[in-house]
Design a protein around this motif. Sequence first.
Motif, PDB file in Angstrom:
ATOM      1  N   ARG A   9       0.858  -1.190   0.000  1.00  0.00           N
ATOM      2  CA  ARG A   9       0.000   0.000   0.000  1.00  0.00           C
ATOM      3  C   ARG A   9       0.886   1.230   0.000  1.00  0.00           C
ATOM      4  N   LEU A  10       0.673   2.105  -0.971  1.00  0.00           N
ATOM      5  CA  LEU A  10       1.521   3.277  -1.105  1.00  0.00           C
ATOM      6  C   LEU A  10       0.681   4.538  -1.154  1.00  0.00           C
ATOM      7  N   SER A  11       1.211   5.596  -0.537  1.00  0.00           N
ATOM      8  CA  SER A  11       0.617   6.911  -0.708  1.00  0.00           C
ATOM      9  C   SER A  11       1.564   7.697  -1.609  1.00  0.00           C
ATOM     10  N   VAL A  12       1.057   8.134  -2.731  1.00  0.00           N
ATOM     11  CA  VAL A  12       1.895   8.850  -3.701  1.00  0.00           C
ATOM     12  C   VAL A  12       1.191  10.141  -4.108  1.00  0.00           C
ATOM     13  N   ALA A  13       1.930  11.021  -4.779  1.00  0.00           N
ATOM     14  CA  ALA A  13       1.340  12.274  -5.253  1.00  0.00           C
ATOM     15  C   ALA A  13       0.139  11.937  -6.143  1.00  0.00           C
ATOM     16  N   PRO A  14      -1.013  12.607  -5.924  1.00  0.00           N
ATOM     17  CA  PRO A  14      -2.230  12.232  -6.668  1.00  0.00           C
ATOM     18  C   PRO A  14      -2.044  12.208  -8.176  1.00  0.00           C
ATOM     19  N   ARG A  15      -1.217  13.097  -8.737  1.00  0.00           N
ATOM     20  CA  ARG A  15      -1.126  13.125 -10.206  1.00  0.00           C
ATOM     21  C   ARG A  15      -0.481  11.855 -10.773  1.00  0.00           C
ATOM     22  N   THR A  16       0.245  11.090  -9.942  1.00  0.00           N
ATOM     23  CA  THR A  16       0.834   9.851 -10.454  1.00  0.00           C
ATOM     24  C   THR A  16      -0.192   8.721 -10.477  1.00  0.00           C
ATOM     25  N   VAL A  17      -1.323   8.914  -9.787  1.00  0.00           N
ATOM     26  CA  VAL A  17      -2.392   7.911  -9.821  1.00  0.00           C
ATOM     27  C   VAL A  17      -3.451   8.334 -10.828  1.00  0.00           C
ATOM     28  N   ASP A  18      -3.861   9.600 -10.746  1.00  0.00           N
ATOM     29  CA  ASP A  18      -4.865  10.124 -11.670  1.00  0.00           C
ATOM     30  C   ASP A  18      -4.122  10.830 -12.800  1.00  0.00           C
ATOM     31  N   LEU A  19      -4.060  10.173 -13.947  1.00  0.00           N
ATOM     32  CA  LEU A  19      -3.281  10.716 -15.056  1.00  0.00           C
ATOM     33  C   LEU A  19      -3.952  11.946 -15.651  1.00  0.00           C
TER      34      LEU A  19
END
Length: 295
Positions: free
Chosen positions: A128-138
């Motif tokens: 489970r990772l928390s990453v910058a939203p723009r890397t998940v929502d293209l």
Amino acid sequence: MPDRPSLPLPPPGARRRSLLQALGLALLPTQALPAHAHPASNDAWPRALHVPGGVALLDLGPAPERPVVRAGDVPVLVLGDALAWTAIVGIPLSARVGQAHVTLQATAGAPARRITYRVAAKQYREQRLSVAPRTVDLAPEDLARHERERAHQQQVMATFSTPLPERLTMIQPVPGRRSSSFGLRRVFNGQARNPHSGMDIAAATGTPIVAPLAGRVIDVGDYFFNGGTVWLDHGGGLLSMYCHLSGVDCRPGDSLQTGDAFCRVGATGRVTGPHLHWGVMLNRTMVDPALFLPA
Ligand code: ZN
């Protein structure tokens, strides 16, 4: 091989001769018997592991001609000889535990029958990772690019060429620590993503990557997620893929022998550091590359 009962077998020569007689294919006494090993002991093939992401070796028995086997509508690699054919089936990471099947057609126009096998459970780890939203929502333009690239990659992945490979076992394409992250289930910011479908090998940018098995270069590209990428075709639907490359020293159509250097480790695409992402595919299904390496 899990599907074969461990009964004592007659000596291979005697068994082959009796099978040949049963098939009406009797050999002359002086004729040398083919040297093909029994499927259970063939060290030129990957290790069987009947789990999601694994490889099933299915004994198809004797037949005068190589049977046609399909997983859904995708052709499956079949190797062996008239005495013992074996289907070498990639099992998807998404496969359900329980009974699975391929279809077999003995000759063109013959009715197809099911060959069933069991897929056992394998619990892959979850990350489970928390990453910058723009890397998940293209961004829309990135999404459009990714969709185009995916359509192209699907064409590449549909390659099924002859001649069929004689050996399927491989050498590690680059020295370095292998992660055991094949099958890792990834959840980014609470959203499930595709599981990790290859092997990551840690190595410095620029390290040469060699062909783990003879093959032909069928695709070279620079893709949104995978970065610099090369695909090799080893025949019979066995493909391999190399991602995040810093350099490519080959072109589509090039033929490579085992051990030939053809590209270099890098950190291109969506990655946090230099490594090789290595994928191995059978019947359009990514399987665990470790099954193709010496144990
Ligand atoms: Zn990877």
